[in-house]
Motif scaffolding. Sequence first.
Motif, PDB file in Angstrom:
ATOM      1  N   LYS B  46     -50.131-100.429 -84.218  1.00 22.56           N
ATOM      2  CA  LYS B  46     -48.997-100.572 -83.293  1.00 22.56           C
ATOM      3  C   LYS B  46     -48.718-102.045 -82.974  1.00 22.56           C
ATOM      4  O   LYS B  46     -47.581-102.508 -83.064  1.00 22.56           O
ATOM      5  CB  LYS B  46     -49.277 -99.817 -81.976  1.00 22.56           C
ATOM      6  N   THR B  47     -49.777-102.739 -82.616  1.00 20.07           N
ATOM      7  CA  THR B  47     -49.601-104.152 -82.266  1.00 20.07           C
ATOM      8  C   THR B  47     -49.136-104.950 -83.473  1.00 20.07           C
ATOM      9  O   THR B  47     -48.246-105.798 -83.366  1.00 20.07           O
ATOM     10  CB  THR B  47     -50.923-104.718 -81.706  1.00 20.07           C
ATOM     11  N   ALA B  48     -49.727-104.645 -84.622  1.00 14.63           N
ATOM     12  CA  ALA B  48     -49.328-105.344 -85.850  1.00 14.63           C
ATOM     13  C   ALA B  48     -47.829-105.174 -86.086  1.00 14.63           C
ATOM     14  O   ALA B  48     -47.120-106.139 -86.393  1.00 14.63           O
ATOM     15  CB  ALA B  48     -50.123-104.799 -87.028  1.00 14.63           C
ATOM     16  N   ALA B 165     -42.622-104.666 -75.577  1.00 19.06           N
ATOM     17  CA  ALA B 165     -43.743-104.622 -74.644  1.00 19.06           C
ATOM     18  C   ALA B 165     -44.919-103.932 -75.310  1.00 19.06           C
ATOM     19  O   ALA B 165     -44.786-102.822 -75.833  1.00 19.06           O
ATOM     20  CB  ALA B 165     -43.338-103.884 -73.371  1.00 19.06           C
ATOM     21  N   ASP B 166     -46.077-104.627 -75.331  1.00 15.54           N
ATOM     22  CA  ASP B 166     -47.266-104.064 -75.968  1.00 15.54           C
ATOM     23  C   ASP B 166     -48.208-103.538 -74.885  1.00 15.54           C
ATOM     24  O   ASP B 166     -48.855-104.320 -74.199  1.00 15.54           O
ATOM     25  CB  ASP B 166     -47.961-105.150 -76.802  1.00 15.54           C
ATOM     26  N   GLU B 167     -48.271-102.241 -74.752  1.00 14.61           N
ATOM     27  CA  GLU B 167     -49.091-101.585 -73.724  1.00 14.61           C
ATOM     28  C   GLU B 167     -48.910-102.232 -72.347  1.00 14.61           C
ATOM     29  O   GLU B 167     -49.889-102.642 -71.730  1.00 14.61           O
ATOM     30  CB  GLU B 167     -50.567-101.612 -74.132  1.00 14.61           C
ATOM     31  N   PRO B 168     -47.708-102.286 -71.873  1.00 10.53           N
ATOM     32  CA  PRO B 168     -47.454-103.014 -70.621  1.00 10.53           C
ATOM     33  C   PRO B 168     -48.090-102.348 -69.415  1.00 10.53           C
ATOM     34  O   PRO B 168     -48.290-103.012 -68.393  1.00 10.53           O
ATOM     35  CB  PRO B 168     -45.931-102.994 -70.496  1.00 10.53           C
TER      36      PRO B 168
HETATM   37 MG    MG Z   1     -52.697-102.935 -79.804  1.00 10.66          MG
END
Ligand code: MG
Lengths: 389, 222
Positions: B46-48, B165-168
């Motif tokens: 996901k982050t990638a 937004a990454d896991e905000p």
């Molecule tokens: Mg991540």
Amino acid sequence: MNLLSFAVKNLQRRKGRTLLTIAGVAIAVAILFSLLSFSAGYERELTREMDSLGFHLLAVPKGCPYEATTLILHGGVIPKYLTNEDLARARATDGVAIAAPMLLQQVTKDGTPHIVYGIEPAVMLPLKPAWKVNGRFFSANETRVMVIGSTLAEKENLAAGSVIPFGPAQEQFTIIGVLQPTGSEDDNFHFLPLADAQRTFGKVGLITAIAVRADDVKHIPRIAEDLEKVPDIQVVTMAQVTGTIMNLVGSARSLLFSVIVIAIVISAAGITNTLLMSVNERTREIGMMKAIGASGHHIGILLIAETLLITTLGGIIGILAALAGSGIIETFVRELIPYAPSGSFVSFDPLLIGGCLLFSIGLGLLCGIYPAWKSARLSPMEAIRGEWE
Amino acid sequence: MSIIEATGICKTYQRGREDVCALRGVNLTIEAGEFVTIVGPSGAGKTALLNILGCLDTPSCGTLAIDGVPVTGKGEAELVKIRREHIGFVFQQFFLIPTLTVGENVGLPLIFSGSPYDRQKIESLLEKVGLSHRAEHFPGQLSGGEMQRVAIARALVNNPRILLADEPTGNLDSITADGIYRLFEELHRQGITVIVVTHNRELAQRAGRVITIRDGLVNGGC
Ligand SMILES: [Mg+2]
Ligand SMILES: Nc1ncnc2c1ncn2[C@@H]1O[C@H](COP(=O)(O)OP(=O)(O)O)[C@@H](O)[C@H]1O
């Protein structure tokens, strides 16, 4: 808010560390500044002191150059003598404006050595236009009279009119004048008419040295050369004396300069280390800044700005501290150097102040460049990455 | 025209001598004004993916176009410009600068974008996220939810069309998280394309589209 005020606020995050780094720079710059200003002031004072002697060269008996040098600086005794014949030769030399004979002797009173000058007022006084006497000066043929320097008068509690026992025979001498302070070694001496000094010390017809003033400074080398041809005479020029002293001082100065180089290297390593630490701590934050639009350029400039703030502030504080503490530092430096002119050699050269500030800025750029480069190329992903990476 | 168009995106990371395949050919199209959530197990990529969509990272293969303009193959200098002009970022750790006030934190991107330091704009953004009264406070005086709102306001200060937004809400309790999602919904209503990575399937359902990613592949279609 702009990059600069942001840099200031970043520095506030680790106040203790920032202050320590600033202090390191301040110390290095203070040492550098004092040293440079002292060596400039020293040379200036030494030249001034040489000028206040009023003569350009000194003819002394052959084989006594070191004695002659100390004689010029502090007064002293030379175990050999010149004669009236040598004086006549000196006076006949082309380009000599004044040739003043002097007999120097030393007497010891209460364990402290006193220097006695026998002089001819007619030729000596033109060499010393700065001399002002309280009381009066003697003429050539007076006996059992003397003029003394102000420091000596104060130390011995003497004034014009005092009578003291003096010389090998402890004859009664009247002090007829006290020199007003000259700021030179003259303040410590006894001055007697030459003939009477020769009589008192049993050196009739003998002369310790001849102070020579040229009609033009351009003629000094030629006069020196001509006088050297007189078999008894050796010539010491003021330039030689200054050169010798500067050589002696130079070795003391190189020692001090190694101290300053070490201080600067230590402070530079400290700054760089501090910056690298702060870059490391802020790795993820720098990544965040890149993610929100900062370029590598911005980050690099930010780091350089932080460094420059530290070193410039340190430089200013260092210079101010050096100026404020110059009295203490001068006392310390006087202990270290072989010969200290009597005038203060603290100087407030604006050029030197500017130079030291530039140095601080240069130091900042030098120390900041690597951390800045390192942080500028940090990957923006560092921020968004989880802790576990 | 789609605001984000990713085709055949793969991403390989080097870990020591080993290659780690984080993404294995992702196709994804997102229309302007969409509210999209990306879910999937930890390590799914996901982050990638979000980093690549946000031009923080470059894909190993595949192509990406933002607003119809291809960005693959562009250098860091151009990517910075694209991030600045099109994209706002929000992180799980809020990354506020502790010595800057709330207002200054919001204004930080302005000093990088070269835009004037517009106090009024900062004020209106703080109002939008419900923190006008906090402008002069420092991050240390705020709760987690408030800090994330400041970070969202900061992400919006350059008027991006896309908010990533990454896991905000990863560090927030469920009530606070609910507030943050309401803010995302509000931004979505105002026309911003909102893309949020989350663990939380329930929160993810509040978006118009939920994309599930598993082992570097998007399933559930594009
Ligand atoms: Mg991540
Ligand atoms: N910089 C990196 N170096 C090596 N491996 C990485 C790096 N970033 C991510 N990975 C790996 O890629 C995979 C996907 O990671 P990530 O996108 O962070 O997953 P998620 O965000 O879905 O939890 C994981 O196996 C992770 O270990």
